[in-house]
Design a protein around this motif. Sequence first.
Motif, PDB file in Angstrom:
ATOM      1  N   ASP A 117       0.850  -1.185   0.000  1.00 42.50           N
ATOM      2  CA  ASP A 117       0.000   0.000   0.000  1.00 42.50           C
ATOM      3  C   ASP A 117       0.885   1.235   0.000  1.00 42.50           C
ATOM      4  O   ASP A 117       1.827   1.348   0.807  1.00 42.50           O
ATOM      5  N   VAL A 118       0.573   2.165  -0.893  1.00 42.15           N
ATOM      6  CA  VAL A 118       1.418   3.343  -1.074  1.00 42.15           C
ATOM      7  C   VAL A 118       0.554   4.600  -1.063  1.00 42.15           C
ATOM      8  O   VAL A 118      -0.465   4.670  -1.754  1.00 42.15           O
ATOM      9  N   HIS A 119       0.982   5.570  -0.274  1.00 43.63           N
ATOM     10  CA  HIS A 119       0.291   6.865  -0.249  1.00 43.63           C
ATOM     11  C   HIS A 119       1.146   7.879  -1.001  1.00 43.63           C
ATOM     12  O   HIS A 119       2.347   8.017  -0.753  1.00 43.63           O
ATOM     13  N   THR A 120       0.537   8.593  -1.931  1.00 37.53           N
ATOM     14  CA  THR A 120       1.237   9.576  -2.750  1.00 37.53           C
ATOM     15  C   THR A 120       0.490  10.911  -2.677  1.00 37.53           C
ATOM     16  O   THR A 120      -0.632  10.979  -2.156  1.00 37.53           O
ATOM     17  N   PRO A 121       1.090  11.961  -3.193  1.00 40.25           N
ATOM     18  CA  PRO A 121       0.397  13.263  -3.184  1.00 40.25           C
ATOM     19  C   PRO A 121      -0.928  13.250  -3.943  1.00 40.25           C
ATOM     20  O   PRO A 121      -1.778  14.121  -3.711  1.00 40.25           O
ATOM     21  N   THR A 122      -1.097  12.291  -4.837  1.00 44.63           N
ATOM     22  CA  THR A 122      -2.333  12.241  -5.621  1.00 44.63           C
ATOM     23  C   THR A 122      -3.316  11.192  -5.131  1.00 44.63           C
ATOM     24  O   THR A 122      -4.358  10.974  -5.753  1.00 44.63           O
ATOM     25  N   GLY A 123      -2.991  10.528  -4.019  1.00 44.44           N
ATOM     26  CA  GLY A 123      -3.898   9.513  -3.498  1.00 44.44           C
ATOM     27  C   GLY A 123      -3.174   8.249  -3.083  1.00 44.44           C
ATOM     28  O   GLY A 123      -1.944   8.207  -3.042  1.00 44.44           O
ATOM     29  N   SER A 124      -3.939   7.231  -2.778  1.00 39.96           N
ATOM     30  CA  SER A 124      -3.376   5.963  -2.312  1.00 39.96           C
ATOM     31  C   SER A 124      -3.690   4.853  -3.306  1.00 39.96           C
ATOM     32  O   SER A 124      -4.695   4.901  -4.019  1.00 39.96           O
ATOM     33  N   ALA A 125      -2.805   3.866  -3.344  1.00 35.28           N
ATOM     34  CA  ALA A 125      -2.989   2.732  -4.250  1.00 35.28           C
ATOM     35  C   ALA A 125      -2.283   1.529  -3.673  1.00 35.28           C
ATOM     36  O   ALA A 125      -1.436   1.646  -2.775  1.00 35.28           O
ATOM     37  N   THR A 126      -2.622   0.351  -4.174  1.00 30.12           N
ATOM     38  CA  THR A 126      -1.949  -0.876  -3.782  1.00 30.12           C
ATOM     39  C   THR A 126      -1.145  -1.385  -4.966  1.00 30.12           C
ATOM     40  O   THR A 126      -1.686  -1.589  -6.054  1.00 30.12           O
ATOM     41  N   TRP A 127       0.139  -1.548  -4.762  1.00 31.32           N
ATOM     42  CA  TRP A 127       1.044  -2.059  -5.789  1.00 31.32           C
ATOM     43  C   TRP A 127       1.238  -3.555  -5.571  1.00 31.32           C
ATOM     44  O   TRP A 127       1.096  -4.056  -4.448  1.00 31.32           O
ATOM     45  N   LEU A 128       1.594  -4.245  -6.634  1.00 32.04           N
ATOM     46  CA  LEU A 128       1.904  -5.668  -6.554  1.00 32.04           C
ATOM     47  C   LEU A 128       3.340  -5.886  -7.025  1.00 32.04           C
ATOM     48  O   LEU A 128       3.774  -5.296  -8.015  1.00 32.04           O
TER      49      LEU A 128
END
Length: 495
Positions: free
Chosen positions: A170-181
């Motif tokens: 799980d990654v939080h960035t300035p443009t939002g959060s996403a889950t990477w694989l």
Amino acid sequence: MPDTPALGAAGLAALEERLAHDLLTLNWRARPWLPALSHGGQPVIDVLIIGAGQAGLAASMALAQQGIAAVLLDRAATDYEGPWATTARMETLRSPKELTGPALGLPSLTFRAWFEAQWGRSAWDALDKIPRLQWMDYLRWYRRVTRADVRNEHAVTAVRPRADALVEVDVHTPTGSATWLARRVVLATGRDGLGGAQIPAFMDGVGHASKGGLWAHSSDVLDYATLAGKRVGVIGMGSSAMDSAGTALECGAASVDLIARRTAMPTINKSKGSGLPGLTQGHHELPDAWKWRIRHYINVQQVPPPRGSTLRVSRHAHAFFHFGCAVQQVTQQGQALQVATSQGRFAFDFLILATGFAIDWAQKPEFAAFAPHVRSWGERYQSPPGEDDRELFDSPDLGPVFELREKSPGACPGLDRIHCFCYPAALSHGTVSGDIPAISDGARRLASGIAGLLYAEDVEQHFAALQAYAEPELLGDEWTPADTRQRVLPESPPT
């Protein structure tokens, strides 16, 4: 040898051209060979590196030599990865300037080549040790010329290994959060990579500066200008203690008292004495007892602060060194701290703890999904009487490719897809995953090991590709079949 003129930007451009040619002639960025994977329509990263400091950059470059493209995630803003331009406070690096660091055997990628290209050979000869911020500039250049794929302001909030050969991140960035694989995750998270600041029990109940209190750890972000005119105490007498004390004094502190439990200052850097190629390459294969014995001995002997760092402090008349002063209690009284020690009480307006780091999973909530399953050395090995060592006890028991191991087999499938390439790997592998002297050795070991693991996982696909490989080496017109009957001896008549 003639002096190399200082050419500034022109010299650096020439060096970069030379480096590009070196990489070309070495075929450094090998042809990609891993099959592209996706899961549920989402691309799968082959190797995801958490941390883009010198360890992460070295690992990325070593993987590139193996034909593996890595993606690096770092929570810091661009060009502020690692501690060098943020929380580090030494004037110069502690390592000798001749060490090649993350250059991976490429002369044109060394700090020396970068330095001489801009300022010349005479300036290099005159240089004592590398200025800290100049090392950061070198790493910024290293990132650019190696084309490392760094995603800044990407904070990892969770890492979850799975049973299907994937790791969720799980990654939080300035443009939002996403889950990477990812197929493999590398923790290049630095000195406090599996924990954080070590805070002694005598600080329990005393408010931290971030909450309006009067103390901070030496690794904390702190505006030292706010210490001007104040009585500052520093707990510890190592390198970080000297760096913090020196910075406070230069920022106008009224006084700085350094307080140490030890009765005398160590003067020999035993860790430096252990830096032999044989140990660098062979530590991982040593019997457990020898690994523990060597690391414990270095811990007990303690690493002294550098001479220059110590003189930086002692040249101030209002700096005071106190030995044999075990801290017993710290209490706040109004806008001051009372520090009770075995030799009496001190009063400070601010206190800095230079007490090192601990392997403490509770300080890394992003690792909570797998942390309880990691086998430690304390669960692997029973130390001999008199060799108890909390740091070593808590160190992760790592496999040959720095992979984490389960304390209960089968309890956390996929845990071995997470590789610990930060300081806590020292007991398993030696100091090859963070410190400048052997970072290239560690990066090469990590990259070649991951390449082998990924090939083994895909061996069926690679074998199928081998079977399907049909690029002709010969076209069939390179020879003419002979009439063999014209060349063999006639058969003898039967007798």
